[in-house]
Design a protein around this motif. Structure first.
Motif, PDB file in Angstrom:
ATOM      1  N   VAL A 293     -12.510  15.924  60.152  1.00 58.01           N
ATOM      2  CA  VAL A 293     -12.746  15.035  59.821  1.00 58.01           C
ATOM      3  C   VAL A 293     -11.912  14.746  58.370  1.00 58.01           C
ATOM      4  N   GLU A 294     -11.705  16.303  57.570  1.00 54.42           N
ATOM      5  CA  GLU A 294     -11.493  15.836  56.022  1.00 54.42           C
ATOM      6  C   GLU A 294      -9.772  16.437  56.265  1.00 54.42           C
ATOM      7  N   ALA A 295      -9.436  16.693  57.253  1.00 50.99           N
ATOM      8  CA  ALA A 295      -7.645  16.642  57.115  1.00 50.99           C
ATOM      9  C   ALA A 295      -7.156  15.379  57.686  1.00 50.99           C
ATOM     10  N   LEU A 344      -4.618  29.470  65.705  1.00 52.20           N
ATOM     11  CA  LEU A 344      -5.444  29.051  64.254  1.00 52.20           C
ATOM     12  C   LEU A 344      -4.364  28.576  63.517  1.00 52.20           C
ATOM     13  N   SER A 345      -3.202  29.265  63.310  1.00 51.77           N
ATOM     14  CA  SER A 345      -2.349  29.138  61.993  1.00 51.77           C
ATOM     15  C   SER A 345      -1.605  27.733  62.117  1.00 51.77           C
ATOM     16  N   ALA A 346      -1.423  27.070  63.567  1.00 56.27           N
ATOM     17  CA  ALA A 346      -0.806  25.142  63.299  1.00 56.27           C
ATOM     18  C   ALA A 346      -2.451  25.106  63.448  1.00 56.27           C
ATOM     19  N   PHE A 347      -3.826  25.054  63.936  1.00 52.01           N
ATOM     20  CA  PHE A 347      -4.170  24.118  64.254  1.00 52.01           C
ATOM     21  C   PHE A 347      -4.527  22.776  63.131  1.00 52.01           C
ATOM     22  N   ILE A 348      -4.631  23.464  61.132  1.00 55.97           N
ATOM     23  CA  ILE A 348      -5.060  21.956  61.219  1.00 55.97           C
ATOM     24  C   ILE A 348      -3.465  21.398  61.225  1.00 55.97           C
ATOM     25  N   GLU A 421      -6.033  24.268  55.857  1.00 52.34           N
ATOM     26  CA  GLU A 421      -5.165  25.728  55.887  1.00 52.34           C
ATOM     27  C   GLU A 421      -5.524  27.032  55.934  1.00 52.34           C
ATOM     28  N   SER A 422      -5.817  27.024  54.409  1.00 50.49           N
ATOM     29  CA  SER A 422      -5.839  28.108  53.843  1.00 50.49           C
ATOM     30  C   SER A 422      -7.265  29.082  54.846  1.00 50.49           C
ATOM     31  N   LEU A 423      -8.391  28.405  55.002  1.00 50.51           N
ATOM     32  CA  LEU A 423      -9.155  28.937  55.863  1.00 50.51           C
ATOM     33  C   LEU A 423      -8.863  29.676  57.413  1.00 50.51           C
TER      34      LEU A 423
END
Length: 461
Positions: A293-295, A344-348, A421-423
């Motif tokens: 949602v934040e994204a 995970l690195s590409a998810f957001i 993204e950093s998380l």
């Protein structure tokens, strides 16, 4: 092979029975025992996440703050850690079956009483009680599933338990929506409690005791009970038991055995792996809907993304087990861990395309759930019969600590200015670090604590 003193002819021994179960084809009885374990894990998946399903309605009725709701969400995990650490080791002393039956009763009571709880404090205490029961069931059922599977299918047998857990979580979420709308949040706890209570007679009649336990601990009528199980698996009966072997004499002795020089390295590596993977997994499952949602996604789209994580998990655990039947379990698990990190690195960044975000979410669920299932499958093969439930229970307890801490730590990092993204990148590093830990594992040098303990699954170390 054991030679009875009263007869010059050899009789089948427990070593040959264990070898037949390890190397022979799986009988219908063995698959039946595993199926019961999977069913119990399905119920546990519902019971564990019932608080997540009902959290919004509970919070509205009692006007809870987010922090108060967070405590309720964590209460079940705290109970599971206590059950895995304090109750599961009794399965190595009095048997897998009685511990599972007792824990089912505890979990059912906790769920049923939760449906009539009158305050957040009561509900929180009952969530801890329910978690204690679930922690004992999870450890005991995974050990039984592994002990009744052949060497080839052992990874699949234990992984199917994780599949059952994911099915329970997914189906529970779908049922909870309609039940809350029609009958309120208490009906969800009531339904879960009744289903868990119904599993008690089912397990009583259909769940067998472990052959390995009967051989190592020699309870009353051990030989007779082993022969009943042997016949049901299509194996010849035994004429006698082997000579007694050394097994830990108490719960404390079992924990000391885990940290003995021969097992200390493997134990500490497994504890570290469980802590890291469970922390990463619970961060992903807890925060993904909110961070989507934040994204830029809508609230409904965020929830859909979270649901897809669980749906992917159903296939991920089963897929890992199937691959472990053909390849070394440790190697398959390392591939799952590294793939999870890459996804995970590409998810957001994928949220610019809704379809890509949903597809990637399902893939992350597949590999993240499979990583948890792989650790479940790897752990029992590391320990002998006399400490197997203690070993898995302690690893699960350490893992639950990571599960409890991860969502809270993630929230604090977000408050301090970290981006989604950093998380996700940091959690990806956690999965890569776990894969590196598995490279350090080596076969235990200690002799087995039970003559019928299963060899390591597919060169699992």
């Amino acid at each position: 092979m054991v030679l009875p003193r009263s007869s010059p002819s050899p009789s089948p021994g427990t070593d040959s029975l264990r070898a037949a179960l390890d190397e022979g084809p799986m009988s219908r009885f063995q698959w039946g025992a595993i199926t019961v374990c999977v069913l119990l894990n399905t119920l546990d998946g519902f019971d564990v996440l019932v608080m997540a399903f009902t959290g919004k309605a509970v919070s509205a009725e009692w006007e809870l703050s987010p922090s108060q709701l967070g405590l309720l969400l964590s209460a079940g995990l705290v109970g599971m850690a206590l059950g895995a650490m304090c109750v599961a080791p009794w399965a190595d002393r009095i048997g897998r079956r009685p511990v599972i039956l007792g824990c089912l009763v505890v979990a059912a009571a906790g769920m049923l009483l939760s449906s009539v709880s009158q305050s957040p404090v009561q509900l929180g205490a009952l969530r801890v009680l329910t978690g204690v029961g679930i922690g004992g069931v999870l450890a005991g059922s995974n050990v039984i599933a592994g002990e009744y599977a052949s060497r080839r299918w052992r990874g699949l047998a234990v992984s199917l338990n994780s599949t059952g857990y994911a099915v329970g979580a997914t189906v529970g979420g779908l049922l909870a929506v309609s039940m809350i709308e029609g009958s309120g949040w208490r009906s969800v706890f009531l339904a879960g409690g009744l289903a868990t209570a119904a599993a008690v007679p089912l397990a009583f009649f259909l769940l067998p005791e472990s052959v390995d336990f009967l051989v190592s601990r020699r309870p009353e009528r051990a030989l007779e009970r082993i022969n009943v199980l042997a016949r049901r698996m299509g194996q010849p009966p035994l004429e006698s038991l082997p000579g007694p072997t050394a097994v830990p004499s108490g719960i404390g002795a079992g924990f000391r055995e885990l940290l003995s020089p021969a097992l200390r390295r493997s134990t500490l590596l497994l504890w570290s792996a469980f802590f890291l993977v469970m922390a990463g997994f619970y961060f992903v499952t807890s925060w993904t809907p909110t961070l989507l949602v934040e994204a830029g996604l809508s609230g409904t789209q965020g929830l859909t993304g979270g649901t897809l994580l669980n749906l992917g998990g159903i296939f991920g655990a089963a897929g890992l087990g199937a691959l472990a039947a053909r390849f070394a379990l440790r190697s398959v698990l390392m591939v799952y861990l590294i793939t999870t990190a890459v996804m995970l690195s590409a998810f957001i960044a994928s949220t610019s395309s809704l379809g890509a975000a949903f597809a990637l979410g399902a893939v992350i669920g597949l590999f993240a759930n499979g990583s948890v299932a792989g650790l479940y499958a790897l752990t029992p093969a590391t320990y002998g019969t006399g400490i197997r439930a203690t070993g898995l229970g302690s690893a699960l307890a350490v893992g639950r600590i990571g599960a409890i801490l991860a969502p809270t730590v993630a929230g604090g990092l977000l408050d301090s200015g970290w981006t989604p993204e950093s998380l996700y990148l940091s959690v990806g590093v956690i999965f890569v670090a776990t894969a590196a830990l598995l490279l350090l594992m080596r076969p235990a040098a200690a002799p087995d604590t039970g003559p019928a303990a299963a060899p390591a699954t597919g060169t699992a170390h």
